[in-house]
Scaffold this active site. Structure first.
Site, PDB file in Angstrom:
ATOM      1  N   PHE A 155     -13.637 -52.598 -19.974  1.00  0.00           N
ATOM      2  CA  PHE A 155     -12.523 -51.698 -20.295  1.00  0.00           C
ATOM      3  C   PHE A 155     -12.632 -51.301 -21.759  1.00  0.00           C
ATOM      4  CE2 PHE A 155      -8.230 -50.591 -21.658  1.00  0.00           C
ATOM      5  CZ  PHE A 155      -7.904 -49.660 -20.694  1.00  0.00           C
ATOM      6  N   ASP A 159     -16.919 -54.294 -28.537  1.00  0.00           N
ATOM      7  CA  ASP A 159     -15.517 -53.909 -28.411  1.00  0.00           C
ATOM      8  C   ASP A 159     -14.691 -55.185 -28.517  1.00  0.00           C
ATOM      9  OD1 ASP A 159     -12.955 -53.321 -27.600  1.00  0.00           O
ATOM     10  OD2 ASP A 159     -13.547 -52.046 -25.926  1.00  0.00           O
ATOM     11  N   LYS A 162      -5.341 -53.616 -30.973  1.00  0.00           N
ATOM     12  CA  LYS A 162      -4.380 -54.605 -30.477  1.00  0.00           C
ATOM     13  C   LYS A 162      -3.858 -55.509 -31.609  1.00  0.00           C
ATOM     14  CE  LYS A 162      -4.993 -54.324 -25.580  1.00  0.00           C
ATOM     15  NZ  LYS A 162      -6.233 -53.900 -24.945  1.00  0.00           N
TER      16      LYS A 162
HETATM   17  C1  LIG Z   1      -6.766 -52.534 -24.675  1.00  0.00           C
HETATM   18  C2  LIG Z   1      -8.225 -52.322 -24.847  1.00  0.00           C
HETATM   19  C3  LIG Z   1      -8.733 -51.061 -25.220  1.00  0.00           C
HETATM   20  C4  LIG Z   1      -7.867 -49.851 -25.386  1.00  0.00           C
HETATM   21  O1  LIG Z   1      -6.984 -49.973 -26.435  1.00  0.00           O
HETATM   22  P1  LIG Z   1      -5.760 -48.937 -26.566  1.00  0.00           P
HETATM   23  O2  LIG Z   1      -5.111 -49.300 -27.859  1.00  0.00           O
HETATM   24  O3  LIG Z   1      -4.903 -49.134 -25.367  1.00  0.00           O
HETATM   25  O4  LIG Z   1      -6.347 -47.579 -26.580  1.00  0.00           O
HETATM   26  C5  LIG Z   1     -10.098 -50.965 -25.434  1.00  0.00           C
HETATM   27  N1  LIG Z   1     -10.914 -52.022 -25.275  1.00  0.00           N
HETATM   28  C6  LIG Z   1     -10.456 -53.230 -24.914  1.00  0.00           C
HETATM   29  C7  LIG Z   1     -11.415 -54.364 -24.785  1.00  0.00           C
HETATM   30  C8  LIG Z   1      -9.100 -53.425 -24.665  1.00  0.00           C
HETATM   31  O5  LIG Z   1      -8.654 -54.617 -24.274  1.00  0.00           O
END
Ligand SMILES: *Cc1c(COP(=O)(O)O)cnc(C)c1O
Length: 404
Positions: free
Chosen positions: A140, A225, A254
């Protein structure tokens, strides 16, 4: 005053674009690891705003720094730089592999920036054919069109027109699959060192080392990420620090703002120049309010006291979950790192993570799911141990109802 207008959960269904289905209560106040709803009912919060409220709700030092900055300067855009952004960048560079920082507003935007940087870097240094991105299945990376394409989950990209081309997916933790896919056309390999949404699945150190080697061999950039795994969540400032495998680009969001929207892309002097003046940008990126808060979040989290505390809390939480698994049989395994923990539902309760969320809420406990089979916990990194114990008691009541 508009603030005195009465609103309720029913208004959501009438007023809001229906892309979310929020729970039936509306929280109005938070303190530490507790939340209170409109009716004054109290909850222990192990959801943490989806791994965002890294220091709980209304941390006094964050309230103070935000208020102080609010009296000074809110926004100037990137026509000017600002002091909080430069201080935060300096601290992030000092604390990580990175030499350079780009501030944006969300995880998706940080990843969008990372993918654009990787493509531009390969374009400028090798040529236009070197544009392919390899990502992991079930990952994700956000909800913009580029990031859903890289995430590769059809449920998030279907029906939104042609996906962005030049992206392929390989199974996570499978080095042979990556070795078969990577080539001189690959500009970047992107992965989460600890998959969050995908089910709280850590990458093995051997895998990360081998991914790094393959990237170096093929002249591809490695992007981590760490939107969910970063900022102390795993007990180190960033998850890559457990393995010692260093990326070329890292994205953070986050937890970095502790609840204030801010995100960052970190990279090196070798890669950063590809985003030359005018090539990329964001009006709010590096906003003084967000940077002031994130600077204090970093000051607090990047200390042995808080990071070691995460490991202690991990032990308390996972021991408690394993005891519940033994007693009630509802979980088949407990996994994760630090305070990103997944409890995998046993065969008989597969698909019922949403049900656990609801039952827990009835007991005054907020938890998350990661897919339909995994109950995910992402509490404040400084949650009091007493709150963890009480939360486990409430979870036990909820799971007893599930097991009935
Ligand atoms: C939540 C998340 C995203 C997206 O972040 P947003 O602030 O919602 O755009 C991207 N990568 C990972 C691993 C995430 O957990």
């Amino acid at each position: 005053m508009s603030q005195s207008m009465q609103v309720s959960r029913a208004d959501f269904d009438r007023l809001m674009v229906p892309n979310y289905a929020p729970v039936d209560m509306i929280p109005v106040r938070g303190k530490g690891s507790r939340l209170w709803d409109q009716q004054g009912r109290e909850y222990i919060d192990l959801a943490g705003g989806i791994a965002v409220n890294s220091l709980g709700h209304a941390h006094p030092e964050l309230v103070e720094v935000l208020t102080e900055q609010a009296h000074k300067l809110w926004h100037v855009s990137n026509i000017m730089t600002n002091e909080p952004a430069l201080r935060l960048a300096s601290k992030l560079v000092a604390a990580t592999f990175a030499d350079r920082v780009l501030f944006v507003n969300s995880g998706a935007e940080a990843n969008e920036s990372a993918f654009k940087l990787a493509r531009r870097w390969a374009h400028d240094n090798v040529g236009p054919d070197k544009h392919e991105i390899i990502a992991c299945s079930n990952s994700f990376h956000g909800r913009t069109l580029f990031t859903v394409s890289v995430g590769g989950q059809p449920k998030y990209s279907q029906g939104f027109g042609p996906a962005i081309a030049g992206i392929s997916h390989v199974p996570y933790n499978d080095i042979a699959a990556l070795a078969a896919q990577i080539s001189e056309r690959t500009c970047a390999v992107v992965l989460e060192p600890l998959q969050g949404e995908g089910g709280v699945i850590p990458a093995s150190t051997e895998y990360l080392q081998a991914v790094r080697e393959l990237c170096d061999k093929h002249g591809a950039l490695l992007i981590f990420d760490e939107v969910q795994s970063g900022m102390g969540r795993t007990g180190k400032l960033f998850a890559y620090m457990h393995s010692g495998v260093t990326p070329d680009i890292l994205t953070s969001a986050k937890g970095i703002g502790g609840g204030f929207p801010i995100a960052a892309m970190l990279t090196t002097d070798r890669v950063a120049p590809a985003l030359s003046v005018g090539s990329h940008g964001s009006t709010y990126g590096g906003n003084p309010l967000g940077c002031a808060v994130a600077e204090r979040v970093l000051d607090i989290i990047n200390t042995p006291q808080v990071l070691d505390g995460v490991a202690q809390r991990h032990a308390l939480l996972t021991d408690g979950l394993r005891a519940l698994a033994d007693e009630l049989g509802v979980f088949s395994s407990i996994r994760g790192q630090g305070l990103l923990v997944g409890a995998v539902l046993a065969e008989r309760w597969r698909g019922q993570a949403g049900q656990v969320m609801q039952l827990a809420q009835q007991e005054g406990l907020l938890v998350l799911q990661a897919g339909a089979d995994v109950v995910r916990l992402a509490p404040s990194l400084i949650i009091p141990e007493a709150d963890i114990r009480e939360a486990l008691g409430r979870l036990r009541s909820a799971l007893q109802k599930l097991a009935e």
